[in-house]
Scaffold this motif. Sequence first.
Motif, PDB file in Angstrom:
ATOM      1  N   GLN A 143       0.804  -1.212   0.000  1.00 61.30           N
ATOM      2  CA  GLN A 143       0.000   0.000   0.000  1.00 61.30           C
ATOM      3  C   GLN A 143       0.845   1.275   0.000  1.00 61.30           C
ATOM      4  OE1 GLN A 143      -3.226  -0.365  -0.433  1.00 61.30           O
ATOM      5  NE2 GLN A 143      -2.915  -2.571  -0.329  1.00 61.30           N
ATOM      6  N   TRP A 144       2.161   1.133   0.151  1.00 62.00           N
ATOM      7  CA  TRP A 144       3.016   2.320   0.177  1.00 62.00           C
ATOM      8  C   TRP A 144       2.912   3.062  -1.149  1.00 62.00           C
ATOM      9  CZ3 TRP A 144       7.976  -0.475   2.191  1.00 62.00           C
ATOM     10  CH2 TRP A 144       7.838  -0.742   3.552  1.00 62.00           C
ATOM     11  N   PRO A 145       2.811   4.387  -1.094  1.00 63.07           N
ATOM     12  CA  PRO A 145       2.776   5.143  -2.354  1.00 63.07           C
ATOM     13  C   PRO A 145       4.167   5.181  -2.987  1.00 63.07           C
ATOM     14  CG  PRO A 145       2.745   6.633  -0.483  1.00 63.07           C
ATOM     15  CD  PRO A 145       2.659   5.241   0.080  1.00 63.07           C
ATOM     16  N   VAL A 146       4.202   5.358  -4.267  1.00 63.89           N
ATOM     17  CA  VAL A 146       5.473   5.460  -4.988  1.00 63.89           C
ATOM     18  C   VAL A 146       6.087   6.821  -4.657  1.00 63.89           C
ATOM     19  CG1 VAL A 146       6.550   5.462  -7.263  1.00 63.89           C
ATOM     20  CG2 VAL A 146       4.589   3.998  -6.820  1.00 63.89           C
ATOM     21  N   PRO A 147       7.340   6.856  -4.163  1.00 63.91           N
ATOM     22  CA  PRO A 147       7.963   8.144  -3.848  1.00 63.91           C
ATOM     23  C   PRO A 147       8.081   9.020  -5.097  1.00 63.91           C
ATOM     24  CG  PRO A 147       9.271   6.314  -2.986  1.00 63.91           C
ATOM     25  CD  PRO A 147       8.196   5.730  -3.841  1.00 63.91           C
ATOM     26  N   ALA A 148       8.033  10.323  -4.870  1.00 64.55           N
ATOM     27  CA  ALA A 148       8.084  11.273  -5.986  1.00 64.55           C
ATOM     28  C   ALA A 148       9.396  11.152  -6.765  1.00 64.55           C
ATOM     29  CB  ALA A 148       7.890  12.700  -5.475  1.00 64.55           C
ATOM     30  N   TRP A 149      10.512  10.944  -6.063  1.00 67.06           N
ATOM     31  CA  TRP A 149      11.800  10.853  -6.751  1.00 67.06           C
ATOM     32  C   TRP A 149      11.866   9.591  -7.610  1.00 67.06           C
ATOM     33  CZ3 TRP A 149      14.754   6.581  -5.881  1.00 67.06           C
ATOM     34  CH2 TRP A 149      14.492   5.845  -4.720  1.00 67.06           C
ATOM     35  N   LEU A 150      11.184   8.517  -7.171  1.00 71.17           N
ATOM     36  CA  LEU A 150      11.186   7.289  -7.951  1.00 71.17           C
ATOM     37  C   LEU A 150      10.261   7.402  -9.162  1.00 71.17           C
ATOM     38  CD1 LEU A 150      12.288   4.411  -8.117  1.00 71.17           C
ATOM     39  CD2 LEU A 150      10.366   3.685  -6.704  1.00 71.17           C
TER      40      LEU A 150
END
Length: 130
Positions: free
Chosen positions: A48-55
């Motif tokens: 459920q973790w969101p995809v980090p912006a940098w990734l």
Amino acid sequence: MRALIWSVFAVLAAGWTGLVALSVKVTGWLLGLGASGQAGEMATAAGQWPVPAWLALWVDPAWVQSLQAAWIDLVQWLGQVLPSTTSLMDWIAPLMWAGWALGMLCLLLPAVGFHWLASRYRTPALQHSG
């Protein structure tokens, strides 16, 4: 020179032994999580973790989400097909220590070879001019 050879061997052997001991403990801990059902819950939470912006700048977020879904499916499938964790750990731990023994042999053979070479190599004695 021989002291240096055996010192390097001792440091590498200690590191290798620590790595295998830590691996056995972590494997036991992970199998314990699987037995209690917490592994599935943790995998679901990680999925459920969101995809980090940098990734998101480097990879497609949909691709990362599909990997997360595959991870959840894998953990749930392993929870269903694996035998009891105690019987599994009963053969995994000795297998890991057998790998440790092979690794130690791979460290010991070059150390013995270098020791032998160092004993054959003699530095010329310094002559005193008097």
